[in-house]
Write an enzyme that holds these catalytic residues in place. Structure first.
Site, PDB file in Angstrom:
ATOM      1  N   GLN A 674       0.820  -1.208   0.000  1.00  0.00           N
ATOM      2  CA  GLN A 674       0.000   0.000   0.000  1.00  0.00           C
ATOM      3  C   GLN A 674       0.852   1.255   0.000  1.00  0.00           C
ATOM      4  O   GLN A 674       0.500   2.260  -0.619  1.00  0.00           O
ATOM      5  CB  GLN A 674      -0.925   0.016   1.226  1.00  0.00           C
ATOM      6  N   HIS A 677       1.802   3.171  -3.315  1.00  0.00           N
ATOM      7  CA  HIS A 677       0.847   3.914  -4.139  1.00  0.00           C
ATOM      8  C   HIS A 677       1.266   5.369  -4.310  1.00  0.00           C
ATOM      9  O   HIS A 677       1.107   5.954  -5.376  1.00  0.00           O
ATOM     10  CB  HIS A 677      -0.548   3.855  -3.516  1.00  0.00           C
ATOM     11  N   GLU A 743      -9.270   1.631   5.013  1.00  0.00           N
ATOM     12  CA  GLU A 743      -9.727   1.148   3.702  1.00  0.00           C
ATOM     13  C   GLU A 743      -9.484  -0.360   3.606  1.00  0.00           C
ATOM     14  O   GLU A 743     -10.361  -1.128   3.230  1.00  0.00           O
ATOM     15  CB  GLU A 743      -8.968   1.883   2.594  1.00  0.00           C
ATOM     16  N   HIS A 744      -8.273  -0.791   3.932  1.00  0.00           N
ATOM     17  CA  HIS A 744      -7.913  -2.210   3.932  1.00  0.00           C
ATOM     18  C   HIS A 744      -7.500  -2.604   5.342  1.00  0.00           C
ATOM     19  O   HIS A 744      -6.679  -1.910   5.959  1.00  0.00           O
ATOM     20  CB  HIS A 744      -6.755  -2.495   2.974  1.00  0.00           C
ATOM     21  N   ASP A 777      -7.195  -6.638  -4.682  1.00  0.00           N
ATOM     22  CA  ASP A 777      -7.012  -5.565  -5.659  1.00  0.00           C
ATOM     23  C   ASP A 777      -7.253  -6.050  -7.080  1.00  0.00           C
ATOM     24  O   ASP A 777      -7.628  -5.263  -7.952  1.00  0.00           O
ATOM     25  CB  ASP A 777      -5.589  -5.009  -5.561  1.00  0.00           C
ATOM     26  N   HIS A 836     -53.941  15.780   3.234  1.00  0.00           N
ATOM     27  CA  HIS A 836     -53.506  14.405   3.456  1.00  0.00           C
ATOM     28  C   HIS A 836     -54.608  13.617   4.139  1.00  0.00           C
ATOM     29  O   HIS A 836     -54.957  12.491   3.753  1.00  0.00           O
ATOM     30  CB  HIS A 836     -52.233  14.379   4.317  1.00  0.00           C
TER      31      HIS A 836
END
Length: 852
Positions: A674, A677, A743-744, A777, A836
């Site tokens: 990770q 990235h 996220e992970h 992924d 109504h």
């Protein structure tokens, strides 16, 4: 390593320049030569028992000399002062085994002087100097045979041959032909014995593939012109009839000694018979700019802007200074690239006006890279905003600082460590924070782009694609059926995509519910919920120079499974206007109804508002840089666009929980997968009561693996700001993880599958030692488009339901209304909404009349 190295000893210009074309030469500094060799291709031999001259050696290397060969007396003084990769020690072969470890480790090569050639002895010495280059110089007087050269090549040594033993004529009993020596180790697996030859420009850009023979190689080395072997017509002297001749700069063997590379200066229309520079495509990038500027320099029309620049040096100087200032003030990657491109244009115009080519610039860069003495590097007074004083490396930044402000450290690649039991509440909160995303600032930057596409449609889209994606096209949209030639893939890649497609589709089909939800809430009152696909969806797949078929799969498959009628896939084009065949293949697999060849905010705007050629969509999905994210947020809040988005996005992130059963190599690999990235990636290791030895083993693996990876420069920055959180129990680890909402989330835990029940907030969970995040992924089946920046508390990752909306219905019988109606009337009257209540009363009154 060269096939052989010539030792220059006497005046012979034609031989000297022929040798220059096939590799470095050795020049004895005690012998003057009238042929100044380009420094980057020169070895200097100091074969004299004179006083050691450290400064003289440094000066030679600063001038660009490749390496210096020095006697042992010199080496003892130079080691530790001169970089080892620039030093070769000169030894008598009989004394080689007496060299100390400090000498052998302080040089990059050894030159052995010997009267007789003993391959066994040379091989043995080579093993002693393991990792060093071995050169051999025979003082016996006779030149080596071709079989000897091949044997030297086999054992990894290089023979040095005096130029007095070399000739451009045929090999004789006293002289060895230069080409015969050069091609001695070459092998050909072709029946015709020809050698595949890659022809490149002087800057290394490929021009075409041809074939060479022994005869053509000899002709090229001797004449300095491009000569090849045509398989149909025999010897082929390039440009003999067309005028598109070549000057040969260098001829090299590949690592397997079965093919050649020619570096040439191409004259005339170009290498290709279609009058193009290359057989593979038109020139692009810097070669195209150089070609264009050269053409403009020679024939720019009066009154044109480029002509003004060439003629008005004051204007050109002002533009260079203006663009340099704009580059200095650029902040985002897109702005920096855009302003750098402008600066390069004006800088190359200045170079072209002064007869300087890109090759000249590259040679200057290579020469600078070889310098071993350095200046301080401070700015000159007129450019320095304040005096620059040496200082300690800055402290680690807090969450508010930009990731780009973090300087890479030359030391070990390490993470920061915090013991959760010793942190205050404020410190713990700081550990949970991500960098602040300046959404408002980015939205203000993308708004002009979005507005331009909204107002001017395709015209603006084409202009912005040319500006940002550097692709000039007449149309940015293609529709099916897609041309087969755009999807030509390596068979292994195609098979891998097919397996990933099958797994991802299987998992996402299982999420689809075809049966409506039906509930009778009370007798006669039936409520229903049923799913319908979002009709038109836009999928943003980052690209350009990158190839991201995995993102196309992750977005396209759930859209296909959900039954979306229109799937518009947007991805940045390559400079030639094409899309990578991998993404094209996936687009065809998922049934994309249109492909938008555009990136960034302009692509988002085109899908949000639609143009004459780009279909408007109802929801936009996909990751992207901060420009893409800001544009998605902007159009989502514009009621004229009537478009929604999948989720907010931030930098990639992973949190790993590890206990004493964790494999250090596995943990380090997961963290780095990770961290690579980008420099703003978020990486956290939560260690559950790990021993100091275990934690140290993980850190050592991080450093070792990172330094072996291609993106080590990114890793050095992202890992430096990553965290190790020490906790005592698994429960504490999950409490921190759930607060962080990664996220992970990767679980390197004993009985990991039993711990999944403790997960409350995460994008996707990877359970156990053999479940790397990389599988999710690409191909396991789950989706990799996941919430970041803590949004896993509120958002799910992309799934089949993301591409559907749910509609409810209800059906009430007269009996049902008789029971439910009074309840509704009471609540409507309570709120003062008499209409109504009236809608129910008229029905109840009618039912009452019917029953009388």
């Amino acid at each position: 390593m060269s096939v052989f190295l010539p030792l220059i000893t006497e005046e012979n210009p034609s031989l000297f320049y022929a040798l220059d074309r096939i590799g470095p030469v050795v020049i004895d500094v005690q012998r003057s030569t009238p042929f100044p060799q380009p420094p980057q291709h020169t070895f200097l031999l100091v074969d004299a028992d004179t006083e050691v001259d450290v400064q003289g050696v440094a000066d030679w290397l600063d001038e660009g000399v490749e390496r210096v060969i020095v006697p042992l007396t010199w080496a003892k003084e130079l080691i530790g002062v001169i970089p080892s990769e620039r030093l070769i020690v000169l030894l008598d072969i009989a004394n080689a085994s007496a060299v100390t470890d400090s000498i052998s480790k302080g040089v990059s090569g050894v030159l052995l002087k010997t009267r007789t050639i003993d391959f066994d002895l040379i091989s043995s010495i080579s093993n002693f100097f393991k990792g060093s280059d071995i050169y051999v110089l025979s003082s016996g007087g006779s030149y080596p045979s071709l079989s000897n050269i091949r044997e030297f090549n086999r054992i990894g040594a290089t023979f040095i041959i005096p130029d007095t033993q070399l000739t451009l004529d045929h090999t004789s009993s006293t002289h060895l032909n230069v080409t015969d020596a050069f091609i001695a180790p070459i092998t050909s697996d072709r029946p015709d014995g020809l050698f595949p030859t890659v022809v490149c420009s002087q800057t290394g850009h490929s021009l075409g593939l041809v074939y060479s023979s022994v005869t053509s190689i000899k002709e090229s080395i001797t004449s300095g012109k491009g000569v090849y072997q045509s398989r149909k017509h025999g010897l082929w002297k390039k440009g003999e009839t067309s005028g598109a001749t070549q000057d040969v700069l260098r001829i090299r063997l590949d690592c397997d000694s079965d093919s050649l590379e020619f570096r040439v200066i191409q004259h005339g229309a170009g290498f290709c018979h279609l009058n193009r520079q290359s057989c593979f495509s038109e020139a692009s990038g810097l070669p195209l700019l150089e070609e264009t500027l050269q053409s403009r320099f020679e024939s720019a029309p009066e009154g044109s802007y480029t002509k003004r620049l060439f003629d008005d040096f004051a204007l050109l100087r002002s533009k260079i200074m203006e663009e340099a200032d704009e580059l200095c003030n650029a902040n985002t990657p897109e702005d920096v690239a855009f302003e750098a491109a402008d600066l390069l244009y004006f800088a190359l115009t200045k170079c072209m006006a002064n007869g300087v080519s890109i090759l000249d610039i590259e040679r200057a860069l290579d020469k600078k890279a070889k310098r071993i003495t350095r200046r301080s590097g401070n700015a000159k007074p007129q450019w320095a905003s304040k005096p620059v004083e040496p200082s300690e490396p800055p402290p680690l930044p807090n969450a508010e600082k930009k990731a780009t402000e973090i300087p890479p450290s030359p030391g070990p690649i390490k993470m920061r460590t915090s013991d959760l039991s010793k942190t205050t509440h404020e410190q713990r909160s700081q550990l949970l924070r991500r960098p602040v995303l300046k959404s408002e600032e980015m939205i203000s930057k993308v708004k002009p782009i979005v507005d331009a596409v909204r107002q001017r449609g395709d015209a603006a889209l084409l202009e912005l694609t040319a500006k940002f994606d550097k692709a000039k096209m007449s149309s940015t949209v293609i529709f099916p059926p897609y041309a087969p030639e755009t999807m030509q893939l390596d068979e292994e890649v195609r098979k891998a995509i097919d397996v990933a497609y099958a797994n991802i589709r299987k998992f996402h089909e299982a999420q689809k519910s075809d049966e409506p939800l039906v509930v009778e809430t009370m007798p006669g009152v039936v409520c229903t919920r049923f799913a319908r696909p979002i009709a038109r969806v836009g999928l943003y797949v980052p690209g350009g120079t990158a190839v991201l078929p995995s993102t196309a799969l992750m977005l396209g498959i759930p859209a296909q499974v959900a039954g979306c009628k229109e799937i518009v896939l947007a991805t940045p084009p390559r400079p030639d206007g094409s899309i990578s065949p991998e993404v094209m293949y996936v687009a065809q697999l998922v049934g994309a109804s249109a492909i938008l060849k555009a990136g960034g905010a302009q692509a988002v705007a085109a899908m949000a508002y639609g143009t004459k050629t780009v279909p408007k969509v109802d929801k936009i999905f996909g990751p992207g840089n901060q420009w893409v994210t800001a544009a998605k947020m902007l159009v989502q809040n514009d009621t004229d666009a009537l478009v929604s988005i999948d989720m907010p996005a931030g930098p990639s992130e992973v949190l790993v929980i590890a206990d004493s059963t964790a494999n250090p190599a596995f943990v380090a690999a997961d963290l780095l997968s990770q961290a690579e990235h980008g420099i703003d990636s978020q990486v956290v290791l939560v260690s559950v009561d790990l021993s100091l030895e275990h934690l140290t083993a993980i850190e050592e693996e991080v450093d070792k693996q990172a330094n072996a990876l291609s993106r080590v420069d990114i890793l050095r920055v992202s890992v430096a700001k990553s965290l190790i959180i020490k906790v005592k129990t698994v429960e504490e680890a999950f409490e921190f993880s759930n607060d962080y909402a990664p996220e992970h989330l990767i679980l390197h835990l004993e009985n990991a599958s039993q711990r999944v029940q403790l997960v409350e907030n995460a994008g996707s969970v990877f359970v156990g030692a053999f479940t790397p995040e990389s599988c999710g992924d690409y191909a396991s089946g789950t989706n990799h488009t996941l919430p970041t920046n803590g949004y896993a508390r509120q958002f799910s990752g992309v799934n089949t339901l993301s591409f559907q909306k749910h509609i409810t219905s209800q059906e009430i019988t007269a009996v049902g209304l008789s029971a439910l109606g009074p309840v509704v009337v009471t609540l409507a009257d309570c709120e003062g909404l008499s209409a109504h209540a009236n809608a129910v009363r008229v029905r109840l009154n009618e039912a009452a009349k019917s029953s009388v």
